[in-house]
Write a protein that holds these residues in place. Structure first.
Motif, short mmCIF file in Angstrom:
data_model
loop_
_atom_site.label_atom_id
_atom_site.label_comp_id
_atom_site.label_asym_id
_atom_site.label_seq_id
_atom_site.Cartn_x
_atom_site.Cartn_y
_atom_site.Cartn_z
N ILE A 1 38.31 -34.24 -4.75
CA ILE A 1 39.14 -33.55 -3.75
C ILE A 1 39.79 -34.55 -2.81
O ILE A 1 40.98 -34.43 -2.48
N VAL A 2 39.03 -35.55 -2.39
CA VAL A 2 39.59 -36.58 -1.50
C VAL A 2 40.73 -37.31 -2.21
O VAL A 2 41.81 -37.51 -1.63
N MET A 3 40.53 -37.67 -3.47
CA MET A 3 41.56 -38.41 -4.20
C MET A 3 42.76 -37.52 -4.53
O MET A 3 43.89 -38.01 -4.61
N TYR A 4 42.54 -36.24 -4.72
CA TYR A 4 43.66 -35.32 -4.89
C TYR A 4 44.52 -35.35 -3.62
O TYR A 4 45.76 -35.41 -3.70
N ALA A 5 43.86 -35.31 -2.47
CA ALA A 5 44.57 -35.33 -1.18
C ALA A 5 45.35 -36.63 -1.00
O ALA A 5 46.52 -36.63 -0.59
N VAL A 6 44.70 -37.74 -1.31
CA VAL A 6 45.33 -39.05 -1.17
C VAL A 6 46.56 -39.15 -2.07
O VAL A 6 47.63 -39.60 -1.65
N THR A 7 46.41 -38.74 -3.33
CA THR A 7 47.50 -38.81 -4.30
C THR A 7 48.67 -37.92 -3.89
O THR A 7 49.84 -38.31 -3.98
N LEU A 8 48.35 -36.72 -3.42
CA LEU A 8 49.39 -35.78 -3.00
C LEU A 8 50.20 -36.35 -1.84
O LEU A 8 51.44 -36.27 -1.83
N LEU A 9 49.51 -36.96 -0.88
CA LEU A 9 50.21 -37.53 0.27
C LEU A 9 51.09 -38.70 -0.16
O LEU A 9 52.20 -38.87 0.36
N GLU A 10 50.62 -39.49 -1.11
CA GLU A 10 51.41 -40.63 -1.58
C GLU A 10 52.65 -40.16 -2.35
O GLU A 10 53.70 -40.78 -2.29
N GLU A 11 52.50 -39.05 -3.07
CA GLU A 11 53.62 -38.52 -3.83
C GLU A 11 54.62 -37.78 -2.94
O GLU A 11 55.81 -37.74 -3.24
N GLU A 12 54.11 -37.18 -1.85
CA GLU A 12 54.96 -36.45 -0.91
C GLU A 12 54.70 -36.94 0.51
O GLU A 12 54.08 -36.24 1.32
N PRO A 13 55.15 -38.16 0.83
CA PRO A 13 54.84 -38.74 2.15
C PRO A 13 55.38 -37.97 3.35
O PRO A 13 54.87 -38.13 4.47
N SER A 14 56.37 -37.11 3.13
CA SER A 14 56.93 -36.36 4.25
C SER A 14 56.29 -34.97 4.40
O SER A 14 56.67 -34.20 5.28
N ILE A 15 55.28 -34.67 3.60
CA ILE A 15 54.63 -33.36 3.66
C ILE A 15 53.97 -33.16 5.02
O ILE A 15 53.40 -34.10 5.60
N SER A 16 54.04 -31.98 5.56
CA SER A 16 53.40 -31.71 6.85
C SER A 16 51.89 -31.60 6.64
O SER A 16 51.42 -31.26 5.55
N HIS A 17 51.14 -31.87 7.70
CA HIS A 17 49.68 -31.79 7.56
C HIS A 17 49.24 -30.36 7.29
O HIS A 17 48.23 -30.14 6.61
N VAL A 18 49.99 -29.38 7.77
CA VAL A 18 49.65 -27.98 7.53
C VAL A 18 49.77 -27.65 6.05
O VAL A 18 48.86 -27.06 5.45
N HIS A 19 50.90 -28.03 5.46
CA HIS A 19 51.12 -27.77 4.03
C HIS A 19 50.14 -28.57 3.18
O HIS A 19 49.62 -28.08 2.18
N LEU A 20 49.87 -29.80 3.60
CA LEU A 20 48.92 -30.66 2.89
C LEU A 20 47.53 -30.02 2.87
O LEU A 20 46.87 -29.96 1.83
N MET A 21 47.10 -29.54 4.02
CA MET A 21 45.78 -28.91 4.09
C MET A 21 45.70 -27.65 3.23
O MET A 21 44.68 -27.38 2.60
N GLU A 22 46.78 -26.89 3.21
CA GLU A 22 46.81 -25.69 2.36
C GLU A 22 46.60 -26.05 0.91
O GLU A 22 45.86 -25.38 0.18
N LYS A 23 47.25 -27.14 0.48
CA LYS A 23 47.12 -27.55 -0.92
C LYS A 23 45.71 -28.08 -1.22
O LYS A 23 45.15 -27.81 -2.28
N ILE A 24 45.16 -28.83 -0.28
CA ILE A 24 43.79 -29.35 -0.47
C ILE A 24 42.81 -28.19 -0.57
O ILE A 24 41.95 -28.15 -1.46
N GLU A 25 42.93 -27.24 0.35
CA GLU A 25 42.02 -26.09 0.35
C GLU A 25 42.16 -25.27 -0.92
O GLU A 25 41.19 -24.65 -1.38
#
Length: 283
Positions: A126-150
């Motif tokens: 889960i941590v690495m999914y989050a890290v990879t997602l942020l690297e692929e979408e660096p402009s993603i908002s933390h709200v949207h990022l958290m939704e995807k992680i959850e």
């Protein structure tokens, strides 16, 4: 735009190279031997097994405390001013760590917590999914990022075979009756995370080389794991030939990347020497 920093516990068993590469902030959990407190991540796993060999006792473990989380979050704020912190925590159903993190977080702004409902390789996935997602979408908002992680938390699957029932029994994961029967019949229980709880879901009989392959094939048949990444977990003592065979099966199944992770001291107090596990995220 504020930088997003991820943190987690040592119970994720993240390899050091990934921690350093992605600047993941890791707070230690604890291993207790003869009343002395050792930090997971700093205590060599060999010491855990040597302690058992000498004393026939299994070390106990304790959660990360509120003070330690407070120190972690304070350090992140100092090292990364104006950052947004997303803490992806060890399952709240098997440890008090997440509750301690919640209490410590009350003193900080722009700090968000996600209960991964998982441990070791499942938490790491889960941590690495989050890290990879942020690297692929660096402009993603933390709200949207958290939704995807959850959204991937309930789709993350971890299964492992303990190397020793002695260690599993000490952790309360197997009864004395099941322990005796398991030793006599060479039965190994498969432990999985079900809604955040460690549960024995099936039993295998035979040597680790046989049951590890059975587990791998059952796991891949049961779950539609994303072929981009698979995590394989081992505790010290797992035969190298088993690791090679698991690599072969994973590659045959079409996995693009296979990451091996060594169980740390804390997880090894439950898995014992020679344990094997698998973790991944379903499509």
């Amino acid at each position: 735009m504020s930088r997003i920093i991820f943190s987690t516990e040592s119970g994720a068993d993240l390899p050091k190279d990934l921690v350093e590469k992605h600047q993941i902030q890791v707070v230690p959990m604890h291993v207790i031997m003869d009343g002395k407190d050792y930090l997971d991540g700093e205590l060599p796993v060999e010491d855990v097994f040597d302690y058992h060999s000498r004393t026939k006792k299994i070390p106990s473990t304790t959660a990360t405390n509120i003070h330690e989380y407070h120190e972690l979050f304070t350090k992140i704020r100092k090292d990364f001013p104006d950052s947004i912190i997303i803490h992806i925590g060890y399952t709240s159903k098997a440890s008090a760590s997440f509750q301690s993190a919640l209490i410590a977080a009350e003193d900080f702004e722009d700090l968000f917590l996600i209960d991964a409902l998982n441990v070791t390789g499942g938490l790491a996935a889960i941590v690495m999914y989050a890290v990879t997602l942020l690297e692929e979408e660096p402009s993603i908002s933390h709200v949207h990022l958290m939704e995807k992680i959850e959204s991937v938390v309930p789709k993350t699957r971890l299964a492992f075979l303990p190397g020793s029932l002695d260690f599993l029994r000490s952790g309360g994961r197997v009864s004395n009756v099941a322990y005796i029967g398991g030793v006599l019949l060479k039965i190994k229980p498969c432990i999985e995370l079900v809604e955040g709880k460690l549960v024995s879901t099936r039993k295998y009989r035979g040597s680790m080389s046989i049951v590890a392959e059975k587990l791998m094939r059952d796991y891949l048949n049961q779950y539609d794991i994303d072929r981009k990444q698979l995590y394989l977990i081992y505790s010290i003592g797992l035969d190298e030939s088993i690791k090679r065979r698991m690599d072969e099966i994973a590659k045959e199944a079409g996995f693009e990347k296979i990451t091996w992770m060594q169980a740390g001291a804390m997880i090894s107090t439950h898995a014992g020497p020679g344990g094997f596990g698998i973790a991944g995220v379903e499509c």
